[in-house]
Design an enzyme around this catalytic site. Structure first.
Site, mmCIF file in Angstrom:
data_model
loop_
_atom_site.group_PDB
_atom_site.id
_atom_site.type_symbol
_atom_site.label_atom_id
_atom_site.label_comp_id
_atom_site.label_asym_id
_atom_site.label_seq_id
_atom_site.Cartn_x
_atom_site.Cartn_y
_atom_site.Cartn_z
ATOM 1 N N THR A 167 -75.273 -16.002 73.204
ATOM 2 C CA THR A 167 -74.994 -14.670 72.642
ATOM 3 C C THR A 167 -74.080 -13.883 73.584
ATOM 4 O O THR A 167 -73.107 -13.252 73.156
ATOM 5 C CB THR A 167 -76.322 -13.904 72.449
ATOM 6 O OG1 THR A 167 -77.278 -14.774 71.844
ATOM 7 C CG2 THR A 167 -76.131 -12.665 71.604
ATOM 8 N N HIS A 175 -74.238 -25.617 68.583
ATOM 9 C CA HIS A 175 -75.295 -26.112 69.469
ATOM 10 C C HIS A 175 -75.334 -27.651 69.446
ATOM 11 O O HIS A 175 -76.119 -28.252 70.164
ATOM 12 C CB HIS A 175 -76.668 -25.600 69.009
ATOM 13 C CG HIS A 175 -76.994 -24.196 69.452
ATOM 14 N ND1 HIS A 175 -76.570 -23.655 70.639
ATOM 15 C CD2 HIS A 175 -77.757 -23.230 68.869
ATOM 16 C CE1 HIS A 175 -77.035 -22.416 70.762
ATOM 17 N NE2 HIS A 175 -77.747 -22.132 69.700
ATOM 18 N N LYS A 220 -85.007 -10.670 78.331
ATOM 19 C CA LYS A 220 -84.890 -10.090 79.674
ATOM 20 C C LYS A 220 -83.495 -10.237 80.249
ATOM 21 O O LYS A 220 -83.032 -9.390 80.997
ATOM 22 C CB LYS A 220 -85.892 -10.773 80.603
ATOM 23 C CG LYS A 220 -87.321 -10.353 80.371
ATOM 24 C CD LYS A 220 -88.153 -10.709 81.570
ATOM 25 C CE LYS A 220 -89.538 -10.106 81.451
ATOM 26 N NZ LYS A 220 -90.440 -10.632 82.494
ATOM 27 N N GLY A 221 -82.883 -11.382 79.961
ATOM 28 C CA GLY A 221 -81.533 -11.612 80.468
ATOM 29 C C GLY A 221 -81.478 -11.715 81.979
ATOM 30 O O GLY A 221 -80.544 -11.235 82.617
HETATM 31 P P1 PAP Z 1 -79.291 -18.535 71.140
HETATM 32 O O1 PAP Z 1 -79.268 -19.988 71.451
HETATM 33 O O2 PAP Z 1 -80.391 -18.156 70.191
HETATM 34 O O3 PAP Z 1 -77.952 -17.996 70.746
HETATM 35 P P2 PAP Z 1 -78.812 -17.559 73.761
HETATM 36 O O4 PAP Z 1 -77.989 -16.365 73.534
HETATM 37 O O5 PAP Z 1 -78.128 -18.817 74.155
HETATM 38 O O6 PAP Z 1 -79.735 -17.810 72.511
HETATM 39 O O7 PAP Z 1 -79.870 -17.250 74.914
HETATM 40 C C1 PAP Z 1 -80.653 -16.118 74.899
HETATM 41 C C2 PAP Z 1 -80.867 -15.708 76.325
HETATM 42 O O8 PAP Z 1 -79.702 -15.027 76.817
HETATM 43 C C3 PAP Z 1 -82.026 -14.733 76.445
HETATM 44 O O9 PAP Z 1 -82.590 -15.009 77.726
HETATM 45 P P3 PAP Z 1 -84.094 -14.631 78.120
HETATM 46 O O10 PAP Z 1 -84.970 -15.101 77.017
HETATM 47 O O11 PAP Z 1 -84.349 -15.343 79.411
HETATM 48 O O12 PAP Z 1 -84.101 -13.159 78.291
HETATM 49 C C4 PAP Z 1 -81.312 -13.400 76.402
HETATM 50 O O13 PAP Z 1 -82.064 -12.335 76.918
HETATM 51 C C5 PAP Z 1 -80.094 -13.726 77.248
HETATM 52 N N1 PAP Z 1 -78.985 -12.786 77.029
HETATM 53 C C6 PAP Z 1 -78.519 -12.337 75.843
HETATM 54 N N2 PAP Z 1 -77.515 -11.477 76.045
HETATM 55 C C7 PAP Z 1 -77.346 -11.355 77.363
HETATM 56 C C8 PAP Z 1 -76.470 -10.563 78.194
HETATM 57 N N3 PAP Z 1 -75.577 -9.748 77.681
HETATM 58 N N4 PAP Z 1 -76.588 -10.710 79.526
HETATM 59 C C9 PAP Z 1 -77.501 -11.530 80.069
HETATM 60 N N5 PAP Z 1 -78.354 -12.300 79.350
HETATM 61 C C10 PAP Z 1 -78.290 -12.199 78.011
#
Ligand code: PAP
Length: 356
Positions: free
Chosen positions: A96, A160, A321-322
């Site tokens: 994302t 994916h 959380k990111g």
């Molecule tokens: P997807 O496969 O469903 O598209 P994807 O975006 O690859 O998911 O991964 C989601 C992770 O990226 C989440 O991590 P977490 O569960 O450890 O928190 C999400 O929070 C994180 N994420 C999304 N956007 C950002 C951002 N702008 N900066 C940092 N991390 C992010």
């Protein structure tokens, strides 16, 4: 892992047909129905994260009714354009975020993103709206791939699917198109997958426990997994074709976003000019795509992002959380060591490693 197969495991494509999951005008459900029914019973079955089961197809674990027919359809019908740019990733590795960064970088002269009157799409749309997934495009939009022809060039598309499942037309060195691949520490990938897919898991299936998810992940049974093979295939390809695919880690992007975004722009053939750098354009892009900004979007409801035909994802689903290393708040020391050991073994000699 292989088990007696049954088409009554929620994998029955007849249901999809009735639900209209595929564009009726394309006839895809008819075209691939016979093949699907022949192949499905021959595939090993594993416990699913979001669905009851997933199946192993050519070495990788997929939700069959979401991804098998579309995969075949991509092979048969998707027309690559030489200017196409693909974002490839295993789920929950930073897709994302990277979608947003690539979209903002490629379109930086098209949309003003710094003024208070900006109409930049990333100010009111989830990044998944801006960069479609090839994999689920027919299910989400009920359109054929020709719907993608209206995207401005270069088209930004995501997948994916693992490298070895993609058609030659996409990966051949003469196709012209480029790939960007992002991967992430497997422990964080496991936790992010568990939390995400648990939210989409039908109630009647009950929760997937941390222990179950850990065991499945370590056996390689996760959506588009084994995760190590997903990463390794793209890694090896990137070593052989550095001009075709840019490979990096979520952790690098977290640590040095400026460096990575500049590398990204250069790789995509649109390096930042001296003036852009001096004017802080790179910083603006990073800010626009920050976790804080994207997770607080007032997503335009008319363009709500569909995960599948039935599951409408709200913006928050994609932002938890990111952070790097959050898995240590969930996994025991032994579990973490075990995953690190598996990945050390699997990646051994490849030149790639995840910080243990
Ligand atoms: P997807 O496969 O469903 O598209 P994807 O975006 O690859 O998911 O991964 C989601 C992770 O990226 C989440 O991590 P977490 O569960 O450890 O928190 C999400 O929070 C994180 N994420 C999304 N956007 C950002 C951002 N702008 N900066 C940092 N991390 C992010």
């Amino acid at each position: 892992m292989a088990a007696a197969h049954s088409l009554s495991l929620g994998l029955d494509s007849q249901n999809n047909q009735e639900n209209g999951n595929f564009p009726s005008e394309s006839g895809i459900e008819k075209v691939y129905e016979k093949k699907y029914r022949e192949i499905l019973p021959t595939l090993p079955i594993g416990k699913g994260w979001m669905t009851e089961h997933i199946v192993q197809y050519q070495g990788f674990w997929l939700i069959p009714d979401l991804f098998l027919k579309p995969l075949w359809w991509i092979h048969d019908e998707f027309k690559v354009q030489p200017t196409d740019i693909f974002l490839a990733s295993a789920p929950k590795t930073g897709t994302t975020w990277l979608k947003a960064l690539m979209f903002a970088t490629i379109n930086r002269t098209r949309y003003d993103f710094s003024s208070s009157t900006s109409t930049h799409p990333l100010l009111n749309s989830n990044p998944h709206e801006c960069v479609p997934f090839l994999d689920t495009y027919p299910l989400q939009t009920q359109e054929t791939f020709s719907g993608l022809d209206s995207l401005p060039s270069p088209r930004l598309l995501a997948t994916h699917f693992p490298f070895s499942l993609l058609p030659d037309s996409m990966v051949s060195s003469t196709s012209g198109c480029k790939f960007v691949y992002i991967c992430r520490d497997p422990k964080d990938v496991l936790i992010s997958n568990l939390v995400f897919f648990d939210k989409l898991r039908p109630q009647e299936l009950g929760h997937l426990s941390l222990q179950e998810a850990f065991e499945l992940f370590c056996q390689g049974i996760s959506n588009f997994g084994p995760y190590w093979d997903h990463v390794l295939e793209y890694w090896k390809w990137s070593l052989q074709n550095p001009e075709k695919i840019l490979f990096f880690k979520y952790e690098e992007l977290k640590k040095e976003p400026l460096v990575v975004v500049k590398r990204l722009a250069k790789f995509l053939g649109q390096p930042f000019s001296f003036e852009e750098e001096r004017n802080g354009v790179v910083q603006e892009i990073i800010k626009l795509c920050s976790f804080r900004n994207l997770s607080n979007l007032e997503v335009n409801n008319t363009k709500t992002y569909k995960f599948t035909k039935d599951v409408v994802a709200n913006n928050n689903l994609y932002f938890r959380k990111g952070e790097t290393g959050d898995s240590s708040n969930h996994l025991s020391h032994e579990m973490m060591e075990h995953i690190d050991k598996i990945f050390q073994d699997k990646l051994s000699g490849s030149g790639l490693s995840f910080g243990a």
